[in-house]
Design an enzyme around this catalytic site. Structure first.
Site: not given
Lengths: 490, 95, 482
Positions: A78, A158, A182
């Site tokens: 990420k 997210s 997330s």
């Protein structure tokens, strides 16, 4: 075997050891798949050269009999984690082409176990969101579509990019971050496993801070076994993070095979709220039944302050974020919008006005407000007190049960073209995931079934503080019972 | 709890975020909605409740007083939008 | 206390000082970068200091110890649990956009500091608190008309902020407070007290009121970097406030700067409504928990501090308040003195150090640790005076030579034959010789010109090469001139 990128992490690891194929082959297979699936926008930066280089070294290690825990396994990272000499942006315009001269601890650990970096994945800007619609680099597509529909759906957020990548076989595992859900929520929307360990289990060094007392690194994988392998690789004490726990890393992979006979599984009655979707409710009950059939005892528990978790979170997280994001000011890195009047303050204001997206600005503003003079007591202190009550609720519950079973999200993945006037509507996606975050507890989402529209639905297991082993053990049993058929691919 | 435009301007100033006229109106609406949602906390009785200070209840770890860092001036300014003589360059602030 | 005589009557000045002392640690408070003064720009900056994304603070145990030690040295309460808070504001020399400080729960609570006043009395000044915080970087404004250059070498260095109660009533008291705090910090070794280099700085909070009246609005004068500037700034500010009030206006609470060139204070250009710092506990740092054992252990490390030394010098060694104060002002001087006084007359030692040695040191720009006259060498000289081997006057001569060459007193006296002549016969002979040479002067003296006694003494000393024992000369000469 042409589709080696569709293997599980564990199977691939064994195959590599046996010499059934090379690490470079495995990496190339992923790179090709990534090429064919650019439409998902899961990756915002591909690191082909680095990947091939690492895979080459992995092959040497495997051949020499020195294979480490994740040797040659291709993973996605990420874009919240700083990777040395590789652009890292938190999917925000304000970071521009920021290229860290340093590596985050968790990615460092991954490379030390031999993992191969395929690239940096898309995410909601600064990890604020539950849809991946706020990224400066555009939204991510959920590989899944509703039965008979072409409508593009969100992967959740997210960590949308990481979730989509693992789902579509573009990575065997992916690093994500979870502050209020997330990792778990996208895992649920995408039909994969997503786990957040206890707060303090993973170092936050090098992970761009959103909400320091809640942020935690975690993993996406396609099954529970893989999650235990990858999580074990990234957990561990780091003296560079003062909030990191000094506990030794438990042998998670080994812990999976214990049975759960006699284990008490808590069902929080407050989560069965008015208006909960019937199919979520049904899946939850089915999940409880599966665990009971595996020998566990189902116990109703009460987490009385559950409904206050959302407001607590939306005071504390923005407050911390408003301070953590002050460093993005155009002085030392990232975007700088010059001030025509040669004023430093104007430069700050223009840079941050342009550099931050709407959701980030919203949260910084709310955070600034709740910390400001006259409001601090009523909002911030109040929230921290109620947070304590929520943590107490869990503590009391864990005196009666060993793990808690709950839904992960209130719905399946929703449409990407959703029009939302009220930001709070979006925040409601996190109601089941936020409470465990506030208490710092380890939790996992396991794909458990399909919605009426054929979209994945996950179930959440929450464990006691630092009891990742129990969480994985119960998750493993749930996974076996659910027998969820993952995304098949195009 | 509804915010006024004046308050929005004040918050934006504290946060050093520039606002357009449109922005102001949007923020008034959106932030008021968020505040409305968090208002519910006022119903919780928190007399005699402490703030959560840390998840683990341990004490702050301390490190030895040794020079283990620094001497990386080039790295420090590497990503700077404007730098010279290894310093960050910003519009002049007159005191 | 000083009173300002205004048009409407008398005014009292109320002063509180906030002192920022840089801890003399090797590395910074929350990062491992070095703290030495004068390094190349940004060469003593870690990623943490530069607030790179994802960076986290880790506290330096030495800094914690020094804060506790300093608190104990100020007779203050040590708070076993303290919290670090973020003080949020934007400035180019503050990379994080917040300073890590301590707001509601500082590491040290109430204490006191005793200052010595000119009339020999003492006054206790309350210490409100001491807390740890990060220093900021430096903005260099002189290099360009348009831009400022930011150097973060100083960013993150550990500071102890020591806040006094508003107990001072004159710029003199403020100056003495500053001197005393500086001495204590240097004695403890927690800060080198170098105001020129900026390792010790001071902000002064000044207000005025009618004696016995309510506290007036105060102004803060920032960054005073010398005792002189502190006293001048306070004096100017107090007058300014009195004039303002007496002319019918009111003092607005503001932050001001002192201009050493004009000796005036002025408003800081970037004047804003009271800054809202939005303090909240830093979530990257857990509460700092100390044990009582840890504190007690540090207490043992505390050396004898100026006040205790002074008391000992007065009570045990019979020194005057003034002499004792001069000696303890500096730890090195005190230690030097104690070594000298170990086997010699303490009062003599005190005099020679403060009168002779200090004079020479100042003239030659030397410190007491640099001088060639080591403590035992000085002791050697004093012994020769005490046992009458040399006179006080000769001793000064010997002292000069010692200062230049570093030789010990006995050798010099031997080499130059400076031993005092105490043989009464020899002295008498010299006196007789002088008297014989000056018959007219004898008559003049006997007829009333008393001052001529000095002339005779002078001649005797001259003839004896300064070596005649002055007391004996006086005694015998008196007898002979009757």
């Amino acid at each position: 075997m042409t589709e080696i990128h569709k293997l599980s992490l564990k199977s691939a690891r064994e195959a590599l050891k046996k010499g059934e194929f090379q690490a470079v082959e495995l990496t190339k297979s992923h790179l090709d798949a990534m090429e064919q699936n650019k439409g998902l926008n899961a990756y915002i930066l591909e690191t082909r050269d680095i990947a091939i280089k690492s895979a080459t070294i992995a092959d040497q290690n495997i051949k020499a009999g020195n294979a480490r825990a994740m040797e040659g396994i291709p993973v996605a990272v990420k874009d919240l984690f700083c990777t040395k000499d590789v652009r890292t942006t938190a999917c925000s315009q304000i970071l521009g082409n920021f290229t860290p001269t340093y590596e985050s601890t968790v990615t460092s650990k991954l490379w030390q176990t031999g993992a191969v970096m395929l690239g940096k994945t898309n995410m909601d800007e600064f990890a604020m969101g539950s849809s991946n619609l706020t990224s400066f680099y555009g939204p991510v597509q959920n590989p899944w579509k509703a039965t008979g529909s072409d409508k593009i759906l969100v992967p959740g957020g997210s960590s949308g990019g990481s979730a989509a990548a693992v789902t579509a076989y573009l990575a065997m595992g992916a690093l994500g971050s979870d502050t209020g859900g997330s990792i778990r929520q996208p895992a649920s929307y995408c039909g994969i496993v997503g786990m957040k360990p206890s707060y303090g289990r993973c170092s936050r060094y090098g992970m761009m801070a959103f909400s320091s007392s809640l942020d935690q690194a975690g993993v996406f994988t396609r099954d529970v076994t893989d999650a235990s392998i990858m999580l074990e690789a990234i957990m561990g004490h780091d003296s560079k993070d003062s909030t990191c726990a000094t506990l030794p890393v438990p042998a998670l992979e080994k812990a999976l095979n214990g049975d759960i006979k006699g284990m008490r599984i808590g069902i929080p009655k407050e989560y069965n709220m008015e208006g909960i979707s019937p199919e979520i409710s049904k899946l939850w009950q089915t999940g409880a039944k599966w665990l009971k059939e595996a020998g566990a005892e189902i116990v109703e528990i009460s987490l009385p302050h559950s409904k206050y978790a959302l407001p607590v979170y939306y005071i504390i997280a923005p407050a911390e974020a408003s301070s953590n994001l002050s460093r993005y000011d155009g002085v030392r890195y990232g975007l700088r919008v010059p001030s025509e009047n040669n004023s430093l303050d104007e430069m700050y204001e223009l840079t941050r006005q342009k550099g931050f997206g709407a959701e980030v600005k919203r949260r910084i503003m709310i955070g600034t407000y709740v910390l400001s003079a006259g409001y601090y007591d009523a909002y911030y202190i109040k929230a921290q007190k109620v947070r304590n009550l929520i943590a107490e609720d869990f503590k009391n519950a864990f005196a009666k049960v060993d793990a808690i079973l709950a839904p992960t999200a209130p719905s399946a993945a929703f449409a990407a073209d959703i029009k939302i006037d009220d930001p709070v509507t979006m925040y409601l996606n996190d109601i089941f995931t936020i409470p465990a975050s506030l208490a710092g507890l380890p939790c996992i989402s396991v794909p458990a079934g399909l919605s009426n529209e054929g979209l994945p639905l996950g179930l959440q297991i929450i464990g006691n503080l630092f009891d990742e082993s129990t969480v994985l053990k119960v998750a493993f049993k749930l996974e076996q019972a659910a027998n969820f058929v993952g995304y098949k691919g195009k | 709890m509804s915010l006024t435009e004046k308050e929005i301007i004040k918050i934006a100033r504290l946060a050093r975020i520039g606002l357009s006229e449109d922005d102001k109106q949007v923020f008034v609406k959106e932030l008021s909605n968020i505040l409305k949602m968090v208002e519910q906390l006022q119903e919780v009785n928190t007399d005699n409740v402490q703030q959560l200070q840390s998840i683990t209840n341990s004490s702050l770890p301390r490190r030895k007083d040794e020079v283990t860092d620094g001497n990386i001036a080039a790295d420090i300014v590497k990503n700077a939008p404007m730098s010279e003589y290894n310093c960050f360059v910003v519009p002049k602030v007159v005191e | 206390m000083s009173i300002i005589k205004g048009k409407t009557g008398e005014w009292e000045i109320v002063i509180g000082l906030e002192v920022h002392a840089q801890i003399s640690s090797k590395s910074k408070l929350f990062s491992g970068a070095a703290t030495e003064f004068g390094a190349e720009p940004n060469s003593q900056v870690s990623l943490v200091d530069a607030a790179m994304p994802g960076m986290l603070p880790v506290i330096n145990e030495y800094c914690v110890r020094q804060a506790v030690k300093t608190g104990l040295g100020l007779n203050a309460k040590i708070n076993l649990k303290s919290i670090f808070d973020r003080k949020n504001y934007f400035y180019a020399d503050l990379p994080q956009g917040y300073q890590i400080s301590q707001f509601l729960d500082p590491i040290v609570g109430r204490g006191e500091l005793v200052i010595d006043l000119a009339d020999g009395s003492t006054k206790s000044i309350g210490i409100t608190r001491l807390h740890l915080e990060q220093d900021a970087g430096k903005s260099l404004h002189e290099h360009s008309p348009k831009y400022s250059y930011i150097d973060l070498n100083r960013a993150g260095i550990a500071l102890m902020e020591i806040v006094s109660e508003p107990d001072m009533r004159s710029s003199y008291e403020a100056g003495e407070y500053m001197k005393k705090i500086r001495a204590i910090l240097r004695y403890l070794g927690s800060c080198d007290g170098d105001m020129e280099k900026g390792s010790l700085r001071c902000d002064a909070n000044v207000s005025v009121r009618k004696p016995g009246g309510e506290l007036g609005t105060r102004c803060e004068i920032k960054n005073l970097n010398s005792i002189r500037n502190i006293t001048r700034a306070i004096d100017y500010e107090a007058e300014r406030q009195v004039e303002l009030i007496e002319s019918g206006q009111s003092v607005s609470q503001e932050t001001r700067l002192f201009d050493a060139g004009t000796n005036e204070t002025r408003t800081m250009r970037s004047k804003e409504d009271a800054m809202d710092y939005r303090y909240f506990p830093d979530p990257d740092l857990l509460p700092l928990i100390l044990t009582q054992e840890f504190v007690d252990e540090i207490k043992k490390e505390i050396p004898e501090l100026p006040d205790q030394k002074k008391a000992r010098y007065i009570n045990d060694m019979n020194l005057s308040n003034y002499d004792a104060s001069v000696l303890v002002a500096d730890q090195e001087t005190a230690e030097y003195f104690e070594l000298v006084a170990k086997d010699s007359d303490a009062k003599l030692a005190a005099n020679w150090i403060s009168a002779e040695l200090f004079g020479r040191l100042n003239k030659n720009n030397q410190t007491i640790s640099e001088t060639k006259i080591t403590p035992d060498k000085l002791r050697g000289l004093l012994v020769l005076i005490s046992n009458n081997t040399i006179s006080g006057k000769i001793a000064k001569q010997v002292f000069d030579t010692m200062f230049e060459t570093g030789e010990d007193a006995a050798s010099i006296v031997e080499k130059e034959g400076l031993q005092q002549v105490t043989d009464t016969g020899a002295i008498e002979a010299v006196i007789d010789s002088v008297l014989a040479d000056n018959p007219e002067k004898i008559l003049e003296y006997k007829s009333g010109k008393d001052k001529l006694f000095g002339f005779f003494v002078g001649q005797v000393m001259k003839l004896s090469g300064g070596k005649a024992n002055p007391e004996l000369v006086n005694e015998i000469l008196k007898k002979k001139l009757i």
